[in-house]
Design a protein around this motif. Structure first.
Motif, PDB file in Angstrom:
ATOM      1  N   ARG A 178      -1.725  34.170 -24.170  1.00 19.74           N
ATOM      2  CA  ARG A 178      -1.250  35.145 -25.151  1.00 19.74           C
ATOM      3  C   ARG A 178      -2.052  35.070 -26.440  1.00 19.74           C
ATOM      4  O   ARG A 178      -2.304  36.080 -27.096  1.00 19.74           O
ATOM      5  CB  ARG A 178       0.236  34.908 -25.463  1.00 19.74           C
ATOM      6  N   GLN A 179      -2.470  33.867 -26.806  1.00 19.62           N
ATOM      7  CA  GLN A 179      -3.231  33.672 -28.036  1.00 19.62           C
ATOM      8  C   GLN A 179      -4.736  33.854 -27.841  1.00 19.62           C
ATOM      9  O   GLN A 179      -5.514  33.667 -28.784  1.00 19.62           O
ATOM     10  CB  GLN A 179      -2.972  32.264 -28.570  1.00 19.62           C
ATOM     11  N   SER A 180      -5.139  34.212 -26.616  1.00 12.37           N
ATOM     12  CA  SER A 180      -6.561  34.373 -26.263  1.00 12.37           C
ATOM     13  C   SER A 180      -7.352  33.096 -26.473  1.00 12.37           C
ATOM     14  O   SER A 180      -8.557  33.129 -26.724  1.00 12.37           O
ATOM     15  CB  SER A 180      -7.201  35.527 -27.062  1.00 12.37           C
ATOM     16  N   ILE A 181      -6.685  31.948 -26.359  1.00  9.28           N
ATOM     17  CA  ILE A 181      -7.384  30.665 -26.354  1.00  9.28           C
ATOM     18  C   ILE A 181      -7.946  30.422 -24.957  1.00  9.28           C
ATOM     19  O   ILE A 181      -9.085  29.974 -24.794  1.00  9.28           O
ATOM     20  CB  ILE A 181      -6.433  29.528 -26.800  1.00  9.28           C
ATOM     21  N   ILE A 182      -7.157  30.736 -23.934  1.00 11.89           N
ATOM     22  CA  ILE A 182      -7.672  30.851 -22.571  1.00 11.89           C
ATOM     23  C   ILE A 182      -8.037  32.311 -22.359  1.00 11.89           C
ATOM     24  O   ILE A 182      -7.178  33.191 -22.476  1.00 11.89           O
ATOM     25  CB  ILE A 182      -6.642  30.417 -21.521  1.00 11.89           C
ATOM     26  N   ALA A 183      -9.306  32.592 -22.101  1.00  9.36           N
ATOM     27  CA  ALA A 183      -9.769  33.966 -21.916  1.00  9.36           C
ATOM     28  C   ALA A 183     -11.065  33.960 -21.109  1.00  9.36           C
ATOM     29  O   ALA A 183     -11.661  32.911 -20.866  1.00  9.36           O
ATOM     30  CB  ALA A 183      -9.983  34.645 -23.277  1.00  9.36           C
ATOM     31  N   GLU A 184     -11.483  35.143 -20.709  1.00  8.45           N
ATOM     32  CA  GLU A 184     -12.722  35.299 -19.943  1.00  8.45           C
ATOM     33  C   GLU A 184     -13.926  34.870 -20.778  1.00  8.45           C
ATOM     34  O   GLU A 184     -14.001  35.141 -21.983  1.00  8.45           O
ATOM     35  CB  GLU A 184     -12.886  36.757 -19.523  1.00  8.45           C
TER      36      GLU A 184
END
Length: 252
Positions: free
Chosen positions: A160-166
């Motif tokens: 949700r926080q875009s800490i894990i992202a592509e």
């Protein structure tokens, strides 16, 4: 015992500069925040829940006053503040029980210790750490970490926080970390202590872990070799050296 690979601790003089280099290479990396009472701060790069922590120092006095024996800071000090990968962390869900079991094995044990980090958005996140040691083992053992949140909730929060992202280089996953060593006995010692599956070839020993394997490979080079981080499922083959460690990406 059922451990998972959690993260790589890579000491750098400047997490900000490292962040720029990692992004230019094609990795999705973010500011992590600071360990307010310990004098350290970091940048982070996730591959699902396995991640790299590029850790630096913002207050040397706090580091000197508050570091714990056998801790990450101890490893950084022992390296004479040489940039590079200094420790690994394994994830557990029973850290109190682990501490008891390792003490029964006769290992030196410190913890569990409560820890926290303040993210750039101001939120505090919490976990527990456990340090263990056997002075006869050549490479310092991983420490254990137990997060306050279960894996599923933590993953959803980080997404949700875009800490894990592509990543620009693709949907990268941590395949393994490769550790050069002169004597493979160390690999067996690690495997036996943590009850990890061991696969032995002529010049290397692979320790199997969910989230990324640890591979010790025999090296007889006189000059120091760097640790290597291997990532797979990249869109292209690519490699770079970032302050004392080599990062390699491989196509699907």
């Amino acid at each position: 015992m059922n451990y998972q690979f959690d993260h790589i601790i890579h000491y750098v003089a400047s997490p900000e500069k490292t962040l720029e280099i990692a992004k230019a290479f094609g990795l999705h990396a973010v500011e992590g925040g600071c360990h307010e009472t310990r004098g350290t701060y970091n940048a982070l790069c996730y591959f699902d829940l396995s991640y790299i922590e590029w850790i630096g120092i913002f207050n040397q006095q706090l580091v000197d006053e508050n570091h714990v024996p056998l801790s990450v800071i101890s490893s950084i000090k022992e390296s004479d503040y040489t940039e590079g990968i200094v420790r690994l962390a394994l994830r557990t869900t029973q850290i109190e029980k682990d501490a008891q079991l390792f003490r029964e094995k006769g290992l030196e044990v410190i913890g569990p210790i409560d820890a926290k980090r303040r993210r750039p958005d101001g939120e505090l996140i919490y976990w527990k750490q456990l340090y263990i040691n056997d002075p006869t083992i050549e490479v310092r053992l991983p420490f254990l970490i137990e997060w306050q949140e279960p894996d599923r909730e933590r993953r959803e929060s980080l997404q949700r926080q875009s800490i894990i992202a592509e990543h620009k280089l693709g949907s990268l996953k941590l395949q393994e970390i490769r550790i050069p060593i002169s004597d493979l006995t160390c690999a067996k010692q690690w495997g036996d202590i943590f009850h990890l599956k061991q696969e032995t070839e002529k010049n290397e020993v692979r320790l199997r872990l969910s989230g990324g394997d640890i591979v010790f490979h025999r090296s007889h080079k006189k000059e120091a070799e760097s640790y290597e981080v291997l990532l797979h499922d990249a869109t292209v083959d690519a490699s770079t050296t970032i302050f004392g460690a080599t990062y390699r990406c491989y196509k699907k």
